[in-house]
Design a protein around this motif. Structure first.
Motif, short mmCIF file in Angstrom:
data_model
loop_
_atom_site.label_atom_id
_atom_site.label_comp_id
_atom_site.label_asym_id
_atom_site.label_seq_id
_atom_site.Cartn_x
_atom_site.Cartn_y
_atom_site.Cartn_z
N GLU A 70 5.58 -9.49 -8.33
CA GLU A 70 4.78 -8.31 -8.00
C GLU A 70 3.52 -8.71 -7.23
O GLU A 70 2.96 -9.77 -7.50
CB GLU A 70 4.22 -7.66 -9.28
CG GLU A 70 5.20 -7.28 -10.30
CD GLU A 70 4.50 -6.91 -11.61
OE1 GLU A 70 5.13 -6.23 -12.39
OE2 GLU A 70 3.33 -7.30 -11.84
N PRO A 71 3.02 -7.82 -6.36
CA PRO A 71 1.67 -8.04 -5.85
C PRO A 71 0.67 -7.76 -6.98
O PRO A 71 0.93 -6.92 -7.83
CB PRO A 71 1.53 -7.01 -4.72
CG PRO A 71 2.52 -5.93 -5.05
CD PRO A 71 3.61 -6.58 -5.84
N ARG A 72 -0.41 -8.47 -6.99
CA ARG A 72 -1.46 -8.25 -7.99
C ARG A 72 -2.01 -6.83 -7.88
O ARG A 72 -2.24 -6.15 -8.86
CB ARG A 72 -2.57 -9.27 -7.74
CG ARG A 72 -3.43 -9.59 -8.89
CD ARG A 72 -4.39 -10.69 -8.49
NE ARG A 72 -3.93 -12.01 -8.89
CZ ARG A 72 -4.00 -12.48 -10.13
NH1 ARG A 72 -4.47 -11.74 -11.08
NH2 ARG A 72 -3.59 -13.70 -10.41
N PRO A 77 7.71 -1.36 -0.22
CA PRO A 77 7.56 -2.50 0.70
C PRO A 77 6.83 -2.13 1.98
O PRO A 77 6.01 -2.90 2.48
CB PRO A 77 9.00 -2.93 0.99
CG PRO A 77 9.78 -2.48 -0.19
CD PRO A 77 9.11 -1.21 -0.66
N GLY A 78 7.08 -0.95 2.48
CA GLY A 78 6.45 -0.51 3.73
C GLY A 78 4.97 -0.21 3.60
O GLY A 78 4.30 0.04 4.59
N ASP A 79 4.47 -0.19 2.34
CA ASP A 79 3.04 0.06 2.13
C ASP A 79 2.21 -1.23 2.17
O ASP A 79 0.97 -1.16 2.20
CB ASP A 79 2.81 0.72 0.76
CG ASP A 79 3.46 2.09 0.66
OD1 ASP A 79 3.76 2.66 1.72
OD2 ASP A 79 3.68 2.55 -0.46
N LEU A 109 0.01 -9.40 3.45
CA LEU A 109 0.75 -9.51 2.20
C LEU A 109 2.25 -9.53 2.44
O LEU A 109 3.00 -10.23 1.76
CB LEU A 109 0.40 -8.33 1.28
CG LEU A 109 -0.80 -8.49 0.38
CD1 LEU A 109 -0.98 -7.25 -0.49
CD2 LEU A 109 -0.64 -9.71 -0.53
N ALA A 110 2.69 -8.75 3.42
CA ALA A 110 4.12 -8.71 3.73
C ALA A 110 4.59 -10.08 4.22
O ALA A 110 5.68 -10.54 3.87
CB ALA A 110 4.39 -7.64 4.79
#
Ligand SMILES: [Zn+2]
Length: 190
Positions: A91-93, A99-101, A106-107
């Motif tokens: 997960e991102p923190r 995903p598109g957000d 980060l991507a």
């Protein structure tokens, strides 16, 4: 114009097909099967857990709940062993929904991490494949599944591995914990 859910429903509801699952080696179940009747569309989608980051359990979780963390990402293993040798989630923190957000930076990191985590799981040994999946209909906080399937058992290949995960009895705790430890060790070696 896209087909509306109502139009789709009217078109398909009386024409559902039954694929020949009895011929598929990877299908986990036996016996007579038929598709469930399709229910009509609902007024609106049920909100996902932690929508908009409100009461999001993933945002609230402390780093201690994770097996490996970086400045912007956290990795956790399921609390209880399941049928596959190991299942971990990335997960991102920060709270992002889809995903598109993700911002570009980060991507880009995500691309690198998907490979790193997959490689770390493969290094456990006796793993036939690591399935990297994103469903996203339960919790809103973006999360990627890594499902390791055992090597050399042809029935367990493919997308039904996610179902076999619940059909196989849980992996013994000590085996599961050793697999998780091997993943962490491999990540820390890189
Ligand atoms: Zn969140």
């Amino acid at each position: 114009m896209p087909e509306t859910p109502e139009e789709l429903y009217e078109r398909v509801k009386d024409s559902l097909r039954m694929p020949p699952v009895e011929e598929w080696d990877t299908f986990p179940f036996d016996g007579e099967m038929s598709p469930r009747p399709l229910l009509p569309p609902v007024e609106k989608e049920t909100p996902r857990l932690g929508e908009g980051g409100v009461d999001c359990r993933r945002c609230q979780a402390s780093d201690d709940d994770y097996i490996w963390t970086t400045e912007r990402w956290r990795l956790y293993a399921l609390d209880k062993p399941t049928g596959l040798p190991v299942v971990v989630l990335l997960e991102p923190r920060e709270h992002f929904a889809d995903p598109g957000d993700l911002p570009e930076e980060l991507a880009e990191e995500l691309g690198v991490l998907l490979g790193r985590v997959e490689r770390a799981i493969r290094s456990i040994g006796e793993i036939g494949r690591v399935h990297v999946c994103r469903w996203g209909d339960g919790s809103e906080h973006l999360h990627w599944w890594f499902m390791a399937r055992p090597a050399r058992i042809p029935q367990l290949i493919g997308s039904f591995a996610a179902i076999w995960d619940d059909v196989l009895p849980p992996t013994p705790r000590e085996v599961w914990d050793a697999n998780v430890a091997a993943v962490v060790a491999a990540l820390e070696r890189e």
